[in-house]
Enzyme design. Structure first.
Site, short mmCIF file in Angstrom:
data_model
loop_
_atom_site.label_atom_id
_atom_site.label_comp_id
_atom_site.label_asym_id
_atom_site.label_seq_id
_atom_site.Cartn_x
_atom_site.Cartn_y
_atom_site.Cartn_z
N ASP A 36 1.61 -14.93 7.08
CA ASP A 36 1.40 -17.23 6.18
C ASP A 36 1.56 -17.27 4.78
OD1 ASP A 36 1.17 -17.57 9.38
OD2 ASP A 36 -1.26 -16.86 8.90
N GLU B 174 13.29 -9.45 1.51
CA GLU B 174 12.42 -8.27 2.11
C GLU B 174 13.36 -7.18 1.81
OE1 GLU B 174 11.77 -7.80 6.31
OE2 GLU B 174 10.33 -6.33 5.91
N ARG C 33 5.28 12.24 -2.61
CA ARG C 33 4.99 12.47 -1.81
C ARG C 33 6.26 12.62 -1.06
NH1 ARG C 33 -0.69 11.83 -1.54
NH2 ARG C 33 -1.41 12.86 -3.21
N ALA D 204 3.26 -0.80 4.57
CA ALA D 204 3.00 -0.41 6.50
C ALA D 204 2.76 -2.06 6.52
CB ALA D 204 2.20 0.57 5.84
N ARG E 95 12.66 4.60 12.86
CA ARG E 95 11.32 5.98 12.90
C ARG E 95 10.76 5.38 14.29
NH1 ARG E 95 9.63 5.16 6.96
NH2 ARG E 95 8.13 6.50 7.38
N SER F 207 13.33 3.17 3.22
CA SER F 207 13.72 3.95 3.92
C SER F 207 14.46 2.87 5.47
CB SER F 207 12.55 4.39 5.25
OG SER F 207 11.89 4.14 5.83
N ASN G 93 7.97 -5.09 -0.58
CA ASN G 93 8.49 -4.44 0.11
C ASN G 93 7.16 -3.99 0.49
OD1 ASN G 93 8.26 -1.51 1.39
ND2 ASN G 93 9.66 -0.57 0.15
N HIS H 153 4.48 -4.05 8.78
CA HIS H 153 4.42 -4.06 10.64
C HIS H 153 3.38 -4.73 11.38
CE1 HIS H 153 7.27 -1.42 9.53
NE2 HIS H 153 5.99 -0.94 8.73
N PRO I 206 0.88 -1.30 -0.06
CA PRO I 206 -0.18 -0.57 0.08
C PRO I 206 0.81 0.79 0.10
CG PRO I 206 -0.56 -1.63 1.21
CD PRO I 206 0.03 -2.51 1.10
N ASN I 207 0.01 2.61 -0.56
CA ASN I 207 1.32 3.22 -0.98
C ASN I 207 2.16 3.58 -1.72
OD1 ASN I 207 -1.08 4.67 0.87
ND2 ASN I 207 -0.88 4.06 2.36
N HIS J 91 13.48 -2.79 1.98
CA HIS J 91 13.12 -1.21 2.82
C HIS J 91 13.45 -0.03 1.97
CE1 HIS J 91 9.62 -3.30 4.88
NE2 HIS J 91 10.28 -3.60 5.25
N ARG K 32 6.82 0.97 13.64
CA ARG K 32 7.65 0.71 12.64
C ARG K 32 8.24 -0.78 12.56
NH1 ARG K 32 5.59 4.01 8.30
NH2 ARG K 32 5.31 5.89 8.83
N TYR L 66 11.32 8.97 1.52
CA TYR L 66 11.53 7.47 0.44
C TYR L 66 11.79 8.75 -0.78
CZ TYR L 66 7.92 6.53 3.92
OH TYR L 66 7.68 5.56 4.94
#
Ligand code: CA2
Length: 146
Positions: free
Chosen positions: A87, A98, A18, A77, A107, A102, A74, A80, A10-11, A100, A111, A23
């Site tokens: 699963d 994995e 932004r 959110a 942070r 940032s 990635n 977390h 998401p996002n 990320h 997170r 980021y």
């Protein structure tokens, strides 16, 4: 030759538009192209999926079984708290990396937990776009061909 599934949660479709201080200014498409190039340099192919919906990501992970030798994820959110992604990755039989952009550990406290990490061979965090190059290397280092 191996196939890699590149998953973004998401996002992350907003990258580059932004929050550049956190980021950077690189867009999701730029990150995806970087992964495609890094994989192609090593003779591998990439399918890139981004979704803002947890279930879509779970289904993409299910469909990776037998089709992709590795998943670079990635999860945004969802990293977390998504036990359904945890699963689904647990039921996947390939290599999981994995990533990320940032460094979540530097942070907010929420997170600093990843429910993805225990299903991954490694976590690459805090290196911005360069982390995706390393993720490709980590994904294919011992990945079997499919
Ligand atoms: O650092 C990362 O790559 C993250 O996975 C990014 C997620 C965040 O929830 C994780 O804790 C760390 C957030 C993605 C949100 O991306 C945005 C991009 C531009 C504008 C707003 C949000």
């Amino acid at each position: 030759m191996a196939s890699i599934l590149l998953l973004h949660g998401p996002n992350l479709n907003l990258l580059g538009q932004r929050e550049p201080a956190i980021y950077g200014t690189t867009t999701l498409e730029d990150h995806q192209n970087r992964v495609i190039r890094a994989a192609a340099d090593r003779g591998h192919t990439v399918e890139a999926v981004q979704s803002n919906h947890e279930g879509d990501l779970v289904e993409a992970i299910h469909s990776a079984r037998g089709r992709h030798a590795a998943i670079i994820i990635n999860a945004g959110a969802l990293t977390h708290y998504s036990w359904s992604i945890h699963d689904a990755l647990g039921a996947y039989n390939g290599r999981v990396v994995e990533v990320h952009i940032s460094n979540p550990h530097a942070r907010e406290s929420f997170r600093q937990v990843s429910v993805v990490a225990s299903k991954a061979v490694c976590t690459i965090a805090g290196l911005g776009a360069k982390g995706y190059d390393l993720a490709v290397r980590a994904a294919v280092v011992v990945a079997p061909s499919r």
